[in-house]
Design a protein around this motif. Structure first.
Motif, short mmCIF file in Angstrom:
data_model
loop_
_atom_site.label_atom_id
_atom_site.label_comp_id
_atom_site.label_asym_id
_atom_site.label_seq_id
_atom_site.Cartn_x
_atom_site.Cartn_y
_atom_site.Cartn_z
N GLU A 22 37.82 37.68 42.92
CA GLU A 22 38.29 39.17 43.59
C GLU A 22 37.16 39.16 44.40
OE1 GLU A 22 39.06 43.81 42.48
OE2 GLU A 22 39.03 42.03 41.24
N GLU A 23 35.82 39.29 44.10
CA GLU A 23 34.59 40.58 44.64
C GLU A 23 34.41 39.26 46.13
OE1 GLU A 23 33.34 43.35 44.27
OE2 GLU A 23 35.58 43.40 42.84
N THR A 24 35.07 37.49 45.71
CA THR A 24 33.97 36.79 46.93
C THR A 24 34.83 37.08 48.04
OG1 THR A 24 34.02 35.16 45.24
CG2 THR A 24 33.70 34.38 47.57
N ILE A 25 36.60 37.18 47.85
CA ILE A 25 37.36 37.19 48.65
C ILE A 25 37.09 38.58 49.26
CG2 ILE A 25 40.66 37.54 48.99
CD1 ILE A 25 40.64 35.90 46.50
N VAL A 26 37.15 39.64 48.69
CA VAL A 26 36.89 41.13 49.13
C VAL A 26 35.73 41.12 50.49
CG1 VAL A 26 36.22 43.37 48.75
CG2 VAL A 26 37.44 42.28 47.65
N LYS A 27 34.20 40.68 50.17
CA LYS A 27 33.28 40.35 50.86
C LYS A 27 33.65 39.02 51.93
CE LYS A 27 30.45 37.09 49.97
NZ LYS A 27 29.45 35.95 49.89
N ASP A 28 34.24 37.74 51.64
CA ASP A 28 34.89 37.32 53.02
C ASP A 28 35.72 38.32 53.59
OD1 ASP A 28 33.76 35.19 52.33
OD2 ASP A 28 34.83 34.47 51.17
N ILE A 29 36.73 39.03 53.08
CA ILE A 29 37.74 40.32 54.70
C ILE A 29 37.07 40.66 54.63
CG2 ILE A 29 39.06 41.90 54.65
CD1 ILE A 29 40.39 40.50 52.09
N LYS A 30 35.30 41.44 54.56
CA LYS A 30 34.78 42.49 55.00
C LYS A 30 33.72 41.65 56.11
CE LYS A 30 33.99 45.84 51.54
NZ LYS A 30 32.85 46.56 50.70
N GLN A 31 33.96 40.41 55.51
CA GLN A 31 32.81 39.51 56.90
C GLN A 31 33.24 38.84 57.73
OE1 GLN A 31 30.64 36.93 54.14
NE2 GLN A 31 28.95 38.99 53.37
N ASN A 32 35.11 39.16 57.80
CA ASN A 32 36.17 38.50 58.86
C ASN A 32 36.00 37.38 58.63
OD1 ASN A 32 37.74 38.96 60.94
ND2 ASN A 32 36.15 39.45 62.41
N ARG A 33 35.53 36.85 57.59
CA ARG A 33 35.85 34.69 57.54
C ARG A 33 36.72 34.65 56.60
NH1 ARG A 33 31.64 33.55 53.59
NH2 ARG A 33 32.32 31.16 53.81
N ALA A 34 37.91 35.47 56.09
CA ALA A 34 39.23 34.78 55.63
C ALA A 34 39.90 35.76 56.70
CB ALA A 34 39.47 36.35 54.50
N LYS A 35 40.81 34.58 56.90
CA LYS A 35 41.71 34.00 57.88
C LYS A 35 43.19 34.41 57.40
CE LYS A 35 38.79 32.85 60.78
NZ LYS A 35 38.10 33.72 60.63
N LEU A 36 43.57 34.54 55.79
CA LEU A 36 44.73 34.25 55.80
C LEU A 36 44.14 34.44 53.91
CD1 LEU A 36 48.14 34.13 54.91
CD2 LEU A 36 47.82 31.89 54.82
N VAL A 37 45.20 35.47 53.29
CA VAL A 37 45.16 35.96 52.25
C VAL A 37 46.31 35.60 50.34
CG1 VAL A 37 44.54 37.52 49.72
CG2 VAL A 37 43.68 37.10 51.78
N LEU A 38 46.48 34.19 50.16
CA LEU A 38 47.78 35.08 49.48
C LEU A 38 47.33 35.14 47.89
CD1 LEU A 38 47.45 30.67 50.62
CD2 LEU A 38 49.00 32.21 51.20
N LEU A 39 48.50 35.91 47.35
CA LEU A 39 48.16 36.91 45.84
C LEU A 39 49.38 36.06 45.18
CD1 LEU A 39 47.62 40.11 47.44
CD2 LEU A 39 46.24 38.27 46.75
N ALA A 40 49.16 35.61 44.11
CA ALA A 40 49.84 35.64 43.18
C ALA A 40 51.20 36.59 42.80
CB ALA A 40 49.88 35.56 41.79
N ASN A 41 52.88 36.45 42.43
CA ASN A 41 53.15 37.27 41.86
C ASN A 41 53.51 38.13 41.48
OD1 ASN A 41 54.72 36.13 40.79
ND2 ASN A 41 56.70 35.21 42.03
N ASP A 42 52.36 37.19 40.09
CA ASP A 42 52.68 38.13 39.49
C ASP A 42 50.83 39.17 38.61
OD1 ASP A 42 50.99 35.62 39.29
OD2 ASP A 42 51.62 35.24 37.26
N ILE A 43 49.59 38.65 40.26
CA ILE A 43 48.28 39.99 39.97
C ILE A 43 48.70 41.17 39.51
CG2 ILE A 43 49.44 40.16 41.96
CD1 ILE A 43 46.13 39.90 43.14
N GLY A 44 48.02 41.78 38.95
CA GLY A 44 47.20 43.27 38.36
C GLY A 44 47.39 43.48 39.21
#
Length: 99
Positions: A22-44
């Motif tokens: 979670e924290e790494t993904i949030v950091k990558d989103i903020k730094q504009n490195r993430a191009k696509l985020v895939l979430l499981a359908n049973d995520i909290g």
């Protein structure tokens, strides 16, 4: 067709074009490195809200995919509920496979 996108996620992971946690993904989103985020359908619900809100704020596309078991198996790790794709090529191909 569905299996192809899972193979692509595994390939992206082995090519080090994914981020997990979670924290790494949030950091990558903020730094504009993430191009696509895939979430499981049973995520909290809290994790889902946090990640989807960040994606909307920073205009990063996100998709709800299979359950955590399937997503985890694709990358060879256990209990993963979210994966950020860091490569534009992988992200475009996965989006096209998922429709």
């Amino acid at each position: 067709m569905k299996n192809n996108y899972l193979n692509l996620i595994g390939l992206a992971y082995r090519a080090r074009k994914c981020s997990l946690g979670e924290e790494t993904i949030v950091k990558d989103i903020k730094q504009n490195r993430a191009k696509l985020v895939l979430l499981a359908n049973d995520i909290g619900p809290q994790t889902r809200k946090k990640l989807t809100d960040k994606c909307k704020t920073y205009e990063v596309p996100f998709l709800i995919v299979d359950d955590r078991e399937t997503l985890s198996n694709a990358i060879g790790k256990s209990q993963r509920v979210a994966v950020a794709i860091l490569d534009a090529g992988f992200a475009t191909k996965i989006k096209s496979l998922l429709g």
